[in-house]
Design an enzyme around this catalytic site. Sequence first.
Site, PDB file in Angstrom:
ATOM      1  N   TYR A   1       0.794  -1.232   0.000  1.00 23.97           N
ATOM      2  CA  TYR A   1       0.000   0.000   0.000  1.00 23.97           C
ATOM      3  C   TYR A   1       0.830   1.287   0.000  1.00 23.97           C
ATOM      4  O   TYR A   1       0.410   2.297   0.563  1.00 23.97           O
ATOM      5  CB  TYR A   1      -0.973  -0.022   1.190  1.00 23.97           C
ATOM      6  CG  TYR A   1      -2.004  -1.122   1.036  1.00 23.97           C
ATOM      7  CD1 TYR A   1      -3.150  -0.935   0.272  1.00 23.97           C
ATOM      8  CD2 TYR A   1      -1.795  -2.373   1.611  1.00 23.97           C
ATOM      9  CE1 TYR A   1      -4.079  -1.952   0.108  1.00 23.97           C
ATOM     10  CE2 TYR A   1      -2.713  -3.402   1.446  1.00 23.97           C
ATOM     11  CZ  TYR A   1      -3.861  -3.182   0.695  1.00 23.97           C
ATOM     12  OH  TYR A   1      -4.773  -4.196   0.518  1.00 23.97           O
TER      13      TYR A   1
ATOM     14  N   HIS B   1     -19.462 -17.491  -6.608  1.00 22.67           N
ATOM     15  CA  HIS B   1     -19.114 -16.170  -6.077  1.00 22.67           C
ATOM     16  C   HIS B   1     -18.747 -15.256  -7.258  1.00 22.67           C
ATOM     17  O   HIS B   1     -17.893 -15.589  -8.071  1.00 22.67           O
ATOM     18  CB  HIS B   1     -17.964 -16.251  -5.073  1.00 22.67           C
ATOM     19  CG  HIS B   1     -17.757 -14.951  -4.366  1.00 22.67           C
ATOM     20  ND1 HIS B   1     -18.455 -14.610  -3.220  1.00 22.67           N
ATOM     21  CD2 HIS B   1     -16.997 -13.872  -4.671  1.00 22.67           C
ATOM     22  CE1 HIS B   1     -18.114 -13.396  -2.839  1.00 22.67           C
ATOM     23  NE2 HIS B   1     -17.237 -12.924  -3.711  1.00 22.67           N
ATOM     24  N   ALA B   2     -19.391 -14.100  -7.330  1.00 23.81           N
ATOM     25  CA  ALA B   2     -19.250 -13.228  -8.502  1.00 23.81           C
ATOM     26  C   ALA B   2     -17.805 -12.772  -8.699  1.00 23.81           C
ATOM     27  O   ALA B   2     -17.089 -12.476  -7.743  1.00 23.81           O
ATOM     28  CB  ALA B   2     -20.142 -12.005  -8.336  1.00 23.81           C
TER      29      ALA B   2
ATOM     30  N   HIS C   1     -20.859  -3.562  -9.623  1.00 23.23           N
ATOM     31  CA  HIS C   1     -19.561  -3.788  -8.979  1.00 23.23           C
ATOM     32  C   HIS C   1     -18.623  -4.539  -9.935  1.00 23.23           C
ATOM     33  O   HIS C   1     -17.482  -4.133 -10.158  1.00 23.23           O
ATOM     34  CB  HIS C   1     -19.775  -4.583  -7.683  1.00 23.23           C
ATOM     35  CG  HIS C   1     -18.513  -4.992  -7.006  1.00 23.23           C
ATOM     36  ND1 HIS C   1     -17.953  -4.266  -5.975  1.00 23.23           N
ATOM     37  CD2 HIS C   1     -17.673  -6.043  -7.214  1.00 23.23           C
ATOM     38  CE1 HIS C   1     -16.831  -4.858  -5.577  1.00 23.23           C
ATOM     39  NE2 HIS C   1     -16.642  -5.939  -6.318  1.00 23.23           N
ATOM     40  N   GLU C   2     -19.143  -5.616 -10.513  1.00 26.22           N
ATOM     41  CA  GLU C   2     -18.300  -6.438 -11.393  1.00 26.22           C
ATOM     42  C   GLU C   2     -17.898  -5.679 -12.651  1.00 26.22           C
ATOM     43  O   GLU C   2     -16.746  -5.733 -13.075  1.00 26.22           O
ATOM     44  CB  GLU C   2     -19.033  -7.739 -11.773  1.00 26.22           C
ATOM     45  CG  GLU C   2     -19.352  -8.649 -10.595  1.00 26.22           C
ATOM     46  CD  GLU C   2     -18.138  -8.964  -9.734  1.00 26.22           C
ATOM     47  OE1 GLU C   2     -17.007  -8.976 -10.262  1.00 26.22           O
ATOM     48  OE2 GLU C   2     -18.300  -9.174  -8.524  1.00 26.22           O
TER      49      GLU C   2
ATOM     50  N   HIS D   1     -14.961  -3.500 -12.285  1.00 22.48           N
ATOM     51  CA  HIS D   1     -13.672  -4.193 -12.467  1.00 22.48           C
ATOM     52  C   HIS D   1     -13.305  -4.246 -13.947  1.00 22.48           C
ATOM     53  O   HIS D   1     -12.180  -3.952 -14.340  1.00 22.48           O
ATOM     54  CB  HIS D   1     -13.767  -5.624 -11.943  1.00 22.48           C
ATOM     55  CG  HIS D   1     -13.788  -5.752 -10.444  1.00 22.48           C
ATOM     56  ND1 HIS D   1     -12.855  -5.152  -9.631  1.00 22.48           N
ATOM     57  CD2 HIS D   1     -14.608  -6.455  -9.613  1.00 22.48           C
ATOM     58  CE1 HIS D   1     -13.111  -5.484  -8.357  1.00 22.48           C
ATOM     59  NE2 HIS D   1     -14.171  -6.259  -8.322  1.00 22.48           N
TER      60      HIS D   1
ATOM     61  N   GLU E   1     -12.003  -2.442  -6.093  1.00 28.43           N
ATOM     62  CA  GLU E   1     -13.298  -2.818  -5.528  1.00 28.43           C
ATOM     63  C   GLU E   1     -14.260  -1.632  -5.433  1.00 28.43           C
ATOM     64  O   GLU E   1     -15.460  -1.816  -5.213  1.00 28.43           O
ATOM     65  CB  GLU E   1     -13.109  -3.433  -4.136  1.00 28.43           C
ATOM     66  CG  GLU E   1     -12.237  -4.688  -4.116  1.00 28.43           C
ATOM     67  CD  GLU E   1     -12.765  -5.801  -5.021  1.00 28.43           C
ATOM     68  OE1 GLU E   1     -13.964  -5.812  -5.325  1.00 28.43           O
ATOM     69  OE2 GLU E   1     -11.946  -6.644  -5.444  1.00 28.43           O
TER      70      GLU E   1
ATOM     71  N   HIS F   1     -13.749 -15.714   0.659  1.00 28.94           N
ATOM     72  CA  HIS F   1     -12.395 -15.167   0.520  1.00 28.94           C
ATOM     73  C   HIS F   1     -11.372 -15.853   1.409  1.00 28.94           C
ATOM     74  O   HIS F   1     -10.183 -15.666   1.210  1.00 28.94           O
ATOM     75  CB  HIS F   1     -12.427 -13.664   0.811  1.00 28.94           C
ATOM     76  CG  HIS F   1     -13.392 -12.919  -0.079  1.00 28.94           C
ATOM     77  ND1 HIS F   1     -14.769 -13.032   0.060  1.00 28.94           N
ATOM     78  CD2 HIS F   1     -13.194 -12.077  -1.118  1.00 28.94           C
ATOM     79  CE1 HIS F   1     -15.377 -12.290  -0.851  1.00 28.94           C
ATOM     80  NE2 HIS F   1     -14.449 -11.701  -1.585  1.00 28.94           N
TER      81      HIS F   1
ATOM     82  N   ARG G   1      -9.213  -4.843   1.091  1.00 28.38           N
ATOM     83  CA  ARG G   1      -9.619  -4.113  -0.110  1.00 28.38           C
ATOM     84  C   ARG G   1     -11.078  -3.630  -0.031  1.00 28.38           C
ATOM     85  O   ARG G   1     -11.407  -2.556  -0.519  1.00 28.38           O
ATOM     86  CB  ARG G   1      -9.431  -5.005  -1.342  1.00 28.38           C
ATOM     87  CG  ARG G   1     -10.198  -6.296  -1.268  1.00 28.38           C
ATOM     88  CD  ARG G   1      -9.926  -7.227  -2.460  1.00 28.38           C
ATOM     89  NE  ARG G   1      -8.515  -7.646  -2.501  1.00 28.38           N
ATOM     90  CZ  ARG G   1      -7.989  -8.387  -3.470  1.00 28.38           C
ATOM     91  NH1 ARG G   1      -8.733  -8.812  -4.470  1.00 28.38           N
ATOM     92  NH2 ARG G   1      -6.714  -8.710  -3.449  1.00 28.38           N
ATOM     93  N   TYR G   2     -11.939  -4.435   0.566  1.00 28.19           N
ATOM     94  CA  TYR G   2     -13.358  -4.051   0.606  1.00 28.19           C
ATOM     95  C   TYR G   2     -13.619  -2.982   1.663  1.00 28.19           C
ATOM     96  O   TYR G   2     -14.501  -2.150   1.508  1.00 28.19           O
ATOM     97  CB  TYR G   2     -14.242  -5.266   0.843  1.00 28.19           C
ATOM     98  CG  TYR G   2     -14.053  -6.347  -0.188  1.00 28.19           C
ATOM     99  CD1 TYR G   2     -14.485  -6.170  -1.503  1.00 28.19           C
ATOM    100  CD2 TYR G   2     -13.402  -7.537   0.123  1.00 28.19           C
ATOM    101  CE1 TYR G   2     -14.297  -7.150  -2.462  1.00 28.19           C
ATOM    102  CE2 TYR G   2     -13.204  -8.533  -0.836  1.00 28.19           C
ATOM    103  CZ  TYR G   2     -13.658  -8.336  -2.120  1.00 28.19           C
ATOM    104  OH  TYR G   2     -13.466  -9.306  -3.070  1.00 28.19           O
TER     105      TYR G   2
HETATM  106  O1  X8Z Z   1     -16.480 -10.479  -3.154  1.00 25.30           O
HETATM  107  C1  X8Z Z   1     -17.052  -9.453  -3.483  1.00 25.30           C
HETATM  108  C2  X8Z Z   1     -17.387  -9.186  -4.939  1.00 25.30           C
HETATM  109  C3  X8Z Z   1     -16.376  -9.749  -5.859  1.00 25.30           C
HETATM  110  S1  X8Z Z   1     -14.852  -8.946  -5.750  1.00 25.30           S
HETATM  111  C4  X8Z Z   1     -18.721  -9.780  -5.275  1.00 25.30           C
HETATM  112  N1  X8Z Z   1     -17.460  -8.570  -2.523  1.00 25.30           N
HETATM  113  C5  X8Z Z   1     -17.220  -8.813  -1.115  1.00 25.30           C
HETATM  114  C6  X8Z Z   1     -18.018  -9.986  -0.593  1.00 25.30           C
HETATM  115  O2  X8Z Z   1     -18.929 -10.456  -1.289  1.00 25.30           O
HETATM  116  O3  X8Z Z   1     -17.737 -10.439   0.506  1.00 25.30           O
HETATM  117  C7  X8Z Z   1     -18.123  -7.305  -2.763  1.00 25.30           C
HETATM  118  C8  X8Z Z   1     -18.356  -6.705  -1.418  1.00 25.30           C
HETATM  119  C9  X8Z Z   1     -17.626  -7.552  -0.414  1.00 25.30           C
HETATM  120 ZN    ZN Z   2     -14.945  -7.032  -6.564  1.00 21.15          ZN
END
Ligand code: X8Z
Ligand code: ZN
Length: 610
Positions: free
Chosen positions: A221, A351-352, A380-381, A384, A409, A509, A518-519
């Site tokens: 960072y 998972h998207a 959101h997608e 990216h 993100e 994750h 990151r979120y």
């Molecule tokens: O994982 C994601 C995206 C893909 S980068 C759908 N997000 C986090 C989650 O779902 O836990 C977006 C917000 C937080």
């Molecule tokens: Zn994302």
Amino acid sequence: MKKNTPLNKLAMALCLTGALAACQPEQAKKEEIKPAGPTAADARAYVEKAEKQLEKDYEYQGQTAWVQANFVTEDTNALMARVSEQATKLGVSLALGAKKFNDLELDYDTRRKLEILKAGLTLPAPEDDALNAELAKITSNLDAIYAKGCTDKNECFNLGQLSGILADPSKSNQEKLDAWVNWRQVSPQMRKDYKRMVEIANQGSKELGFADTGALWRSKYDMPADDFAKEMDRVWGQVKPLYNSLQCHVRAKLNEKYGDDVVSKTGPIPAHLLGNMWAQSWGNIFEDVAPQTEAKATNLTERLTAKQYSEVEMVRTAEDFFVSLGFERLPDTFWDRSLFVEPKDRTVQCHASAWDLSTTDYRIKMCIKKNAEDFIVIHHELGHNFYQRAYNLKQPMLYRSSANDGFHEAIGDTVALSINDSYLKEIGLIDQIPDESADLPFLMKMALDKIAFVPFGLIVDKWRWGVFNGEIPADKYNEGWWKLREEYQGVKAPVARTEESFDPGAKYHVPGSVPYSRYFLAHILQFQFHRELCKIAGSEGPLHRCSIYGSKEAGAKLNAMLELGMSKTWQEALKTMTGSGDMDASAILDYFAPLQKWLDTQNAGRQCGW
Ligand code: X8Z
Ligand code: ZN
């Protein structure tokens, strides 16, 4: 600092053809009086070669990962493990090689690219082929366990369905509890492998000169790793009072709905009642906690259903938004190759995610549900994808990434902050804008999604940092997880958990080893971006009423930042957008100021905190 003139670019290109020494006549002369060591020209050649090597395998790696995520089988897992083994081996060797130039004074880009190489991997393996192979197998297996959603006895669950139960206000406490517990039957089998993964990745990180893998993650960072952790805490401190007010109100309302036996008036909230499998965003319990105002907030799910939006129309509408800002449409291959609907006949990683397989090939993979939540996730997608295309077309290989991972993100979310009534009216999803009394419920819905998320965005990596540095030992993984959940979120496990449960593994994750800070960053940054872009778009009202839809000026400003990729520090990138290089929660607090006021009146007389 030296600039890269066309002449020394040519020299570097020649260097790559082989005869390194011949490229540095000056250096060769010096060698007569000084012992040989790496030179600035060596460093530049090294970086250029690394970029070529990385670019060469990029598409193949992406294709393999795509096939694996779209057809999760033993075979695709094995292929993926092989590819990630090769990628890690290259990454480790490039990182170790980059260290040789540590003491040299170099031009900005060479130095920056070397630093990117040194901290490029997420889970570095040691320089030992057997350990590297073991790590690759573990990571692709963990990922597959999550995608399949089955126990080790092959009892399987559908995360989409279970999430639907948690999101449905009409389901009972018991039904929600069952859904919550069932999904967590998938993760106990991950525990042993996760522990082993931590050991191997830590050894790899140490070999690269980091104290542990968490220290490696925090080093990405543009500031000292310790300062980054402090920065996260500082910003959390800014948001915490608003979060506490929200938690207090939500708890009181859930207490009214479920009674003292289920939700206490003073303690943490049981995690299965917040509308989401991980209690990370709470928008689905809006009905239970909404301010009762004259005008109702728009129900976007209901509107999408009424207008019979298909999955692909939802994506097209999101693309239209970016186009309205001046971005070019996505290529035809995006529409041909993306996955929008969960297939019935095979396992996919639902998972998207958004992908760039080359500089012209962009896709998303998502099991879209036709509701408001997924409409936002689609934006959101696409954020990216538009970011990827902007830097891929402008930047060399090592800069083809976001300023920091939080920026990546934040982009689609920034655009989605403009999905408000004035925008919905403009695209014909609603016929009339409700009067101002609907602002409060609108802000409540947004806070349930955005403010509720902030402490969750913080704790996932607090947990992993503790796991990687040993403060959370393997026999206390679950205890450590729930301690953080309680302390920061004021949320608790609804039933007793044991170490076998390994609840963190039930969050994508964690088995996927996707860093999560990151979120957290994105949730702060997106409001900073929104505030700035609204100014440029000429919006004068309150932030939540601004939509940047159709503003080419805002789009140009956004694009200028996206095109930078990783070529500048994130602080510089932020400065190009907002005029200041500081991350700052004042924008998110501004946005929610009217809600904070309302919460204060609601919470008067309640005992807040937990
Ligand atoms: O994982 C994601 C995206 C893909 S980068 C759908 N997000 C986090 C989650 O779902 O836990 C977006 C917000 C937080
Ligand atoms: Zn994302």
